[in-house]
Design an enzyme around this catalytic site. Structure first.
Site, PDB file in Angstrom:
ATOM      1  N   SER A 101      26.858  51.692  23.995  1.00 63.57           N
ATOM      2  CA  SER A 101      26.477  51.563  22.590  1.00 63.57           C
ATOM      3  C   SER A 101      26.387  52.918  21.882  1.00 63.57           C
ATOM      4  O   SER A 101      27.370  53.626  21.775  1.00 63.57           O
ATOM      5  CB  SER A 101      25.156  50.795  22.502  1.00 63.57           C
ATOM      6  OG  SER A 101      24.873  50.419  21.188  1.00 63.57           O
ATOM      7  N   ASP A 243      28.175  52.179  15.325  1.00 59.82           N
ATOM      8  CA  ASP A 243      27.905  52.940  16.542  1.00 59.82           C
ATOM      9  C   ASP A 243      29.106  52.758  17.469  1.00 59.82           C
ATOM     10  O   ASP A 243      30.109  52.151  17.101  1.00 59.82           O
ATOM     11  CB  ASP A 243      26.596  52.494  17.193  1.00 59.82           C
ATOM     12  CG  ASP A 243      26.619  51.025  17.592  1.00 59.82           C
ATOM     13  OD1 ASP A 243      27.470  50.283  17.080  1.00 59.82           O
ATOM     14  OD2 ASP A 243      25.786  50.615  18.420  1.00 59.82           O
ATOM     15  N   ASP A 245      29.977  50.935  20.030  1.00 57.97           N
ATOM     16  CA  ASP A 245      30.565  49.628  20.368  1.00 57.97           C
ATOM     17  C   ASP A 245      30.614  48.685  19.169  1.00 57.97           C
ATOM     18  O   ASP A 245      30.980  47.518  19.312  1.00 57.97           O
ATOM     19  CB  ASP A 245      29.832  48.981  21.541  1.00 57.97           C
ATOM     20  CG  ASP A 245      28.425  48.523  21.196  1.00 57.97           C
ATOM     21  OD1 ASP A 245      27.819  49.112  20.280  1.00 57.97           O
ATOM     22  OD2 ASP A 245      27.918  47.591  21.847  1.00 57.97           O
ATOM     23  N   ASP A 247      28.473  47.094  17.374  1.00 61.55           N
ATOM     24  CA  ASP A 247      27.635  45.901  17.204  1.00 61.55           C
ATOM     25  C   ASP A 247      26.589  46.131  16.115  1.00 61.55           C
ATOM     26  O   ASP A 247      25.775  45.262  15.840  1.00 61.55           O
ATOM     27  CB  ASP A 247      26.986  45.460  18.518  1.00 61.55           C
ATOM     28  CG  ASP A 247      25.982  46.452  19.074  1.00 61.55           C
ATOM     29  OD1 ASP A 247      25.926  47.604  18.577  1.00 61.55           O
ATOM     30  OD2 ASP A 247      25.257  46.104  20.028  1.00 61.55           O
TER      31      ASP A 247
END
Length: 451
Positions: A101, A243, A245, A247
């Site tokens: 992340s 960010d 990833d 999400d």
């Protein structure tokens, strides 16, 4: 030692538990458990972000799964929410995301989704962990004829982009908008710019050239300074930052102000309520959400329910109560009408659509939403400090906080990070001077106890 944390397995690459050996055994364990439950050969999809260590983990997981007789579908760099979508779209039995992340490139992690697109249950995580730690596993391995295969899927990004476009009303577009995008050299470095371009927006992109080590490096949702600069320089209508990833999403308005998850959640809630689509006129947020936002929503006839920090807890509460909107201050926004997890690209597109439809600047949408002054301090925990001592430090800090709160018009939250070796201290107060004084005092106490 516990392998699974609050958001899957995470750590520094080549250090336990993020080693090729553990990842190999995690793949074997997941496939073994699926085989026990399924009448067919397990099919498992693997996506990743742009970290250089993704190749190591992807290879280890693939070896583990195929050696136990499962087939693997490799989709390459792709956002975490895209894996949640593709698991359902491609009718596979599980999905794995290789990502840490917002953490630096030296960290990596594994998140697993079940076939319904939700993150794995704690019960199944525990079963996988037991097998990873079982020296006698696997007692029996498949024969050569029973081994699995690995397939590379070339159109995964396109499928996800088309899905996101389908969340907007038919024939709608983003023509006339100029949007600056910072994908943090991460998983959405192609997807979000392509998505906005295909919807007709003028797109300016920065930090979209991943090299394996520059993911999240002074860019993206945690470091919006470069996005603020480019929004002002290009006179963009707003900016989007993810960010690593993707999400999560934060926005920057045309004046360069940061629009975090609290603001985004509020705007989406008001829009859904206006359209009579906000289920039970309720949103789910976390203990970190600003009190000013809660009071504003209350006055708008919208109830807020708070959970522990972590999008998994927000999702749990949404499912339990039958709500369709939830999120975190950090930018994890869950629109349950479309997806089961925080989805940065969907959030960005939904916000862009609201801005265009209402013909308002983003700054006008947030100007009446009050925010109490809030400050956060992360205290690093010494590497070899036992967990019991960390718990004791948090307990004593919480006792000190309770005393300080008596003289405040606000609140203090002290909690361990679920993803990093840190204690997080959040102070919120109507008086900015008192806020700083309280935060400094708690930081001094924490450092003294940890030294």
């Amino acid at each position: 030692m516990r392998i699974f944390g609050t958001d899957g397995i995470r750590g520094t690459i080549n250090n336990y538990p993020m080693t090729p050996e553990v990842c190999l055994r995690a793949g074997m364990a997941l496939c073994f458990l699926l085989k026990k439950r399924l009448p067919h050969k397990p099919k498992i999809l693997i996506g990743k972000d742009t970290r250089i260590s993704g190749y190591v983990i992807e290879s280890a997981l693939t070896s583990g799964i195929t050696s136990m007789g499962g087939d693997v579908y490799l989709v390459g760099p792709i956002p975490t929410p895209a894996v949640a979508f593709l698991v359902k779209s491609m009718r596979v039995d599980a999905g794995i995301v290789i990502s840490a992340s917002h953490n630096p490139f030296s960290d990596n992690g594994i998140k697993i989704f079940s076939n319904d697109g939700f993150k794995l249950t704690e019960e199944l995580e525990n079963d996988i962990e037991k097998l990873i730690n079982d020296k006698d596993f696997p007692a029996i391995r498949p024969s050569a004829r029973e081994l699995g295969k690995a397939y590379r899927i070339e159109d995964a990004q396109g499928r996800y982009i088309e899905f996101i476009k389908s969340t907007l009303p038919k024939d709608s577009n983003l023509e006339g908008l100029k949007v600056a995008i910072d994908p943090a050299n991460g998983a959405a470095y192609k997807i979000t710019p392509t998505l906005f371009h295909e919807l007709g927006a003028e797109v300016i992109t920065i930090n979209d050239k991943p090299d394996g080590v520059n993911i999240n490096k002074e860019c993206g949702a945690l470091y919006p300074e470069s996005l603020i600069k480019i929004v002002k320089e290009t006179q963009a209508h707003f900016g989007v930052a993810h960010d690593g990833d993707a999400d999560r999403t934060i926005l920057v308005d045309e004046k360069g102000n940061i629009v975090d998850g609290d603001f985004i959640l509020t705007i989406l809630a008001e829009e859904l309520k206006k359209e009579r689509k906000l289920k039970k006129n309720t949103v789910v947020a976390t203990i970190m959400t600003n009190m000013g936002v809660e009071n504003y929503l209350k006055n708008a006839g919208i109830k807020m329910i708070r959970t522990k920090v972590g999008d998994k807890y927000v999702v749990e509460e949404m499912l339990k109560g039958g709500y369709n909107l939830g999120g975190e201050q950090s930018g994890h926004i869950i629109c349950m009408d479309y997806t089961n997890t925080g989805d940065g690209p969907i959030t960005a597109v939904q916000m862009a659509y609201i801005i265009k439809k209402n013909q308002f600047y983003l700054s006008e949408l947030i100007k009446n939403i009050p925010r109490y002054p809030q400050a956060l301090k992360n205290i690093k925990i010494p590497e070899k400090l036992p967990k019991d001592e960390v718990k004791n430090v948090i307990k004593k800090l919480s006792q000190k906080a309770s005393t300080l709160e008596k003289n405040m018009r606000g609140r203090i939250i002290i909690r361990p990070s679920g993803t990093e070796p840190k204690i997080r201290i959040m102070v919120e107060d109507e008086n900015p001077e008192r806020l700083k004084q309280v935060l400094d005092e708690l930081e001094a106490v924490a450092n003294m106890m940890l030294s």
